[in-house]
Write a protein that holds these residues in place. Structure first.
Motif, PDB file in Angstrom:
ATOM      1  N   HIS A   5     -13.266  28.106 -13.766  1.00 18.93           N
ATOM      2  CA  HIS A   5     -13.922  28.072 -15.070  1.00 18.93           C
ATOM      3  C   HIS A   5     -14.185  29.479 -15.617  1.00 18.93           C
ATOM      4  CE1 HIS A   5     -17.632  27.337 -17.709  1.00 18.93           C
ATOM      5  NE2 HIS A   5     -16.575  27.001 -18.401  1.00 18.93           N
ATOM      6  N   PRO A   6     -14.612  30.451 -14.761  1.00 15.93           N
ATOM      7  CA  PRO A   6     -14.813  31.805 -15.286  1.00 15.93           C
ATOM      8  C   PRO A   6     -13.572  32.395 -15.960  1.00 15.93           C
ATOM      9  CG  PRO A   6     -15.878  31.610 -13.166  1.00 15.93           C
ATOM     10  CD  PRO A   6     -15.082  30.345 -13.365  1.00 15.93           C
ATOM     11  N   LYS A   7     -12.376  32.027 -15.488  1.00 14.69           N
ATOM     12  CA  LYS A   7     -11.167  32.545 -16.124  1.00 14.69           C
ATOM     13  C   LYS A   7     -11.052  32.009 -17.546  1.00 14.69           C
ATOM     14  CE  LYS A   7      -6.138  32.848 -15.775  1.00 14.69           C
ATOM     15  NZ  LYS A   7      -4.946  32.740 -14.918  1.00 14.69           N
ATOM     16  N   THR A   8     -11.363  30.727 -17.725  1.00 10.09           N
ATOM     17  CA  THR A   8     -11.356  30.158 -19.074  1.00 10.09           C
ATOM     18  C   THR A   8     -12.328  30.901 -19.971  1.00 10.09           C
ATOM     19  OG1 THR A   8     -10.793  27.949 -18.240  1.00 10.09           O
ATOM     20  CG2 THR A   8     -11.780  28.060 -20.426  1.00 10.09           C
ATOM     21  N   TYR A   9     -13.517  31.190 -19.435  1.00 14.14           N
ATOM     22  CA  TYR A   9     -14.540  31.907 -20.202  1.00 14.14           C
ATOM     23  C   TYR A   9     -14.045  33.297 -20.602  1.00 14.14           C
ATOM     24  CZ  TYR A   9     -18.887  34.389 -21.224  1.00 14.14           C
ATOM     25  OH  TYR A   9     -19.857  35.156 -21.822  1.00 14.14           O
ATOM     26  N   ARG A  10     -13.417  33.991 -19.656  1.00 14.82           N
ATOM     27  CA  ARG A  10     -12.948  35.347 -19.941  1.00 14.82           C
ATOM     28  C   ARG A  10     -11.853  35.349 -21.005  1.00 14.82           C
ATOM     29  NH1 ARG A  10     -13.114  35.710 -14.274  1.00 14.82           N
ATOM     30  NH2 ARG A  10     -10.828  35.616 -14.179  1.00 14.82           N
ATOM     31  N   ILE A  11     -10.952  34.367 -20.940  1.00 16.18           N
ATOM     32  CA  ILE A  11      -9.877  34.290 -21.929  1.00 16.18           C
ATOM     33  C   ILE A  11     -10.433  33.945 -23.305  1.00 16.18           C
ATOM     34  CG2 ILE A  11      -7.842  32.979 -22.652  1.00 16.18           C
ATOM     35  CD1 ILE A  11      -7.047  32.772 -19.707  1.00 16.18           C
ATOM     36  N   GLU A  12     -11.346  32.974 -23.357  1.00 21.30           N
ATOM     37  CA  GLU A  12     -11.900  32.539 -24.638  1.00 21.30           C
ATOM     38  C   GLU A  12     -12.763  33.608 -25.298  1.00 21.30           C
ATOM     39  OE1 GLU A  12     -13.936  28.837 -24.726  1.00 21.30           O
ATOM     40  OE2 GLU A  12     -12.069  27.675 -24.682  1.00 21.30           O
ATOM     41  N   ASN A  13     -13.262  34.541 -24.530  1.00 21.63           N
ATOM     42  CA  ASN A  13     -14.106  35.595 -25.067  1.00 21.63           C
ATOM     43  C   ASN A  13     -13.382  36.943 -25.141  1.00 21.63           C
ATOM     44  OD1 ASN A  13     -17.111  34.542 -25.430  1.00 21.63           O
ATOM     45  ND2 ASN A  13     -16.235  33.535 -23.627  1.00 21.63           N
ATOM     46  N   ALA A  14     -12.053  36.880 -25.024  1.00 22.37           N
ATOM     47  CA  ALA A  14     -11.199  38.074 -25.150  1.00 22.37           C
ATOM     48  C   ALA A  14     -11.534  39.141 -24.117  1.00 22.37           C
ATOM     49  CB  ALA A  14     -11.283  38.648 -26.564  1.00 22.37           C
ATOM     50  N   ARG A  15     -12.069  38.699 -22.971  1.00 21.53           N
ATOM     51  CA  ARG A  15     -12.349  39.650 -21.890  1.00 21.53           C
ATOM     52  C   ARG A  15     -11.087  39.919 -21.068  1.00 21.53           C
ATOM     53  NH1 ARG A  15     -17.910  39.069 -20.663  1.00 21.53           N
ATOM     54  NH2 ARG A  15     -19.019  38.969 -22.654  1.00 21.53           N
ATOM     55  N   THR A  16     -10.256  38.884 -20.925  1.00 19.27           N
ATOM     56  CA  THR A  16      -9.011  38.983 -20.161  1.00 19.27           C
ATOM     57  C   THR A  16      -7.863  38.500 -21.036  1.00 19.27           C
ATOM     58  OG1 THR A  16     -10.144  38.549 -18.063  1.00 19.27           O
ATOM     59  CG2 THR A  16      -7.748  38.202 -18.122  1.00 19.27           C
ATOM     60  N   PRO A  17      -6.827  39.320 -21.278  1.00 16.56           N
ATOM     61  CA  PRO A  17      -5.694  38.841 -22.085  1.00 16.56           C
ATOM     62  C   PRO A  17      -4.893  37.807 -21.303  1.00 16.56           C
ATOM     63  CG  PRO A  17      -5.265  41.047 -21.221  1.00 16.56           C
ATOM     64  CD  PRO A  17      -6.688  40.733 -20.887  1.00 16.56           C
ATOM     65  N   PRO A  18      -4.550  36.686 -21.919  1.00 20.35           N
ATOM     66  CA  PRO A  18      -3.792  35.653 -21.206  1.00 20.35           C
ATOM     67  C   PRO A  18      -2.330  36.042 -21.042  1.00 20.35           C
ATOM     68  CG  PRO A  18      -4.058  35.024 -23.495  1.00 20.35           C
ATOM     69  CD  PRO A  18      -4.851  36.295 -23.304  1.00 20.35           C
ATOM     70  N   THR A  19      -1.735  35.649 -19.927  1.00 19.04           N
ATOM     71  CA  THR A  19      -0.308  35.850 -19.730  1.00 19.04           C
ATOM     72  C   THR A  19       0.442  34.743 -20.473  1.00 19.04           C
ATOM     73  OG1 THR A  19      -0.182  34.445 -17.772  1.00 19.04           O
ATOM     74  CG2 THR A  19      -0.778  36.779 -17.428  1.00 19.04           C
ATOM     75  N   PRO A  20       1.744  34.898 -20.692  1.00 21.42           N
ATOM     76  CA  PRO A  20       2.503  33.807 -21.315  1.00 21.42           C
ATOM     77  C   PRO A  20       2.368  32.497 -20.548  1.00 21.42           C
ATOM     78  CG  PRO A  20       3.778  35.816 -21.383  1.00 21.42           C
ATOM     79  CD  PRO A  20       2.560  36.120 -20.557  1.00 21.42           C
ATOM     80  N   GLU A  21       2.333  32.567 -19.199  1.00 26.23           N
ATOM     81  CA  GLU A  21       2.178  31.351 -18.410  1.00 26.23           C
ATOM     82  C   GLU A  21       0.797  30.740 -18.612  1.00 26.23           C
ATOM     83  OE1 GLU A  21       2.902  28.142 -16.010  1.00 26.23           O
ATOM     84  OE2 GLU A  21       4.287  29.558 -16.941  1.00 26.23           O
ATOM     85  N   ASP A  22      -0.235  31.588 -18.715  1.00 25.31           N
ATOM     86  CA  ASP A  22      -1.578  31.087 -19.006  1.00 25.31           C
ATOM     87  C   ASP A  22      -1.582  30.315 -20.317  1.00 25.31           C
ATOM     88  OD1 ASP A  22      -2.620  32.308 -16.740  1.00 25.31           O
ATOM     89  OD2 ASP A  22      -3.321  34.079 -17.822  1.00 25.31           O
ATOM     90  N   ILE A  23      -0.931  30.850 -21.326  1.00 23.52           N
ATOM     91  CA  ILE A  23      -0.914  30.210 -22.645  1.00 23.52           C
ATOM     92  C   ILE A  23      -0.157  28.891 -22.599  1.00 23.52           C
ATOM     93  CG2 ILE A  23      -0.049  30.451 -25.013  1.00 23.52           C
ATOM     94  CD1 ILE A  23      -0.610  33.494 -24.723  1.00 23.52           C
ATOM     95  N   ARG A  24       0.957  28.870 -21.869  1.00 24.30           N
ATOM     96  CA  ARG A  24       1.713  27.615 -21.757  1.00 24.30           C
ATOM     97  C   ARG A  24       0.879  26.535 -21.079  1.00 24.30           C
ATOM     98  NH1 ARG A  24       6.407  31.096 -21.587  1.00 24.30           N
ATOM     99  NH2 ARG A  24       5.984  31.708 -19.434  1.00 24.30           N
ATOM    100  N   ARG A  25       0.160  26.895 -20.002  1.00 23.47           N
ATOM    101  CA  ARG A  25      -0.694  25.920 -19.316  1.00 23.47           C
ATOM    102  C   ARG A  25      -1.827  25.447 -20.227  1.00 23.47           C
ATOM    103  NH1 ARG A  25      -1.862  27.620 -13.024  1.00 23.47           N
ATOM    104  NH2 ARG A  25       0.278  28.106 -12.394  1.00 23.47           N
TER     105      ARG A  25
END
Length: 283
Positions: free
Chosen positions: A42-62
């Motif tokens: 869940h923390p990874k979702t939080y980081r992506i949604e708050n622009a803390r961690t840029p998502p990889t192309p695979e992250d975006i596809r998932r």
């Protein structure tokens, strides 16, 4: 300047995060549910949604698959790639050599009608001589710990700079007086560079302004080195990276700063006198 030069890049990352957040909300699932479907915490979702961690192309596809929006993935991946390319580390940019970096700007130069450049520390690349450019680029290679192809890169920079002699372009270039006294290369190379400023500054398409060190009650303090290409793009050069500014509001801020700096500069005979003074100081 009250806005960080990397704010355009961060704003672009935040727009990607917002789009992903909206996809999740439209799907009616929580952050925890999305994390479970994607197979991460869940923390990874939080980081992506708050622009803390840029998502990889695979992250975006998932992410898109978890939201039942597989068709959105290509657009979001492209948007994310554009956001990350706005802030480019010099080490990554020069992997193919400094010569390649010079060549990469040729098309941008040819398509620009009005160049505005402010430099507090260096002679702008458009006005650099080969000896000065070679000394500067060699120093950059040592700093970045990359192979030194400064001679080839300097030759490419001079070739690129021939744009100042081509019709259809105008150049408004501002430097601080200190630029004239920061010696790069030996005294002969610096003297040649200063001499060229006298020649190039007299070209019909070039307006060269110098902000005297003795300026009192400055309208604006010295800024970072930046290039404006027409009214559509600003390139800001930092020690570690180049930041591309494309947001109209930020471009307007740089334009406002440039105009304030321009009011403090001297031109024509007064500017030439400052250059001659710097040449005399080399003797």
């Amino acid at each position: 300047m009250p806005v960080s030069p990397s704010s355009s890049a961060q704003a672009a990352r935040e727009r990607v995060a917002q789009r992903l957040r909206e996809l999740r909300a439209d799907a009616g699932i929580t952050g925890s549910e999305l994390a479970s479907r994607c197979g991460w915490s869940h923390p990874k979702t939080y980081r992506i949604e708050n622009a803390r961690t840029p998502p990889t192309p695979e992250d975006i596809r998932r992410w898109c698959a978890a939201c039942g929006a597989d068709d959105q993935a290509p657009d979001v991946i492209a948007q994310s790639h554009n956001a990350e390319s706005m802030y480019v580390e010099w080490r990554r940019k020069v992997r193919a050599g400094l010569r390649h970096l010079q060549d990469s700007y040729v098309q941008l130069y040819r398509s620009t009608s009005l160049f505005r450049v402010y430099s507090p520390t260096l002679v702008p690349g458009l006005l650099q001589t080969e000896g000065y450019a070679r000394a500067l680029l060699s120093a950059n290679a040592r700093l970045l710990d990359i192979p030194d192809d400064a001679a080839q890169a300097a030759a490419a920079r001079l070739e690129r700079s021939k744009v100042i002699h081509e019709p259809g372009h105008r150049f408004v270039l501002l430097i601080e007086e200190g630029v004239l006294n920061y010696q790069l290369g030996d005294a002969d190379a610096m003297a040649a560079q200063l001499g060229y400023l006298l020649t190039a500054g007299a070209l019909p398409s070039v307006s060269l302004g110098i902000i005297p060190a003795a300026t009192r009650e400055r309208a604006l303090w010295p800024q970072e080195l930046f290039h404006m290409y027409d009214d559509t793009l600003v390139s800001v050069e930092l020690l570690s990276a180049r930041v591309t500014v494309t947001q109209p509001s930020e471009i307007a801020l740089y334009l406002k700063a440039f105009e304030q700096l321009r009011t403090m500069a001297v031109y024509g005979a007064e500017a030439r006198a400052l250059v001659v003074k710097a040449i005399d100081a080399l003797r």
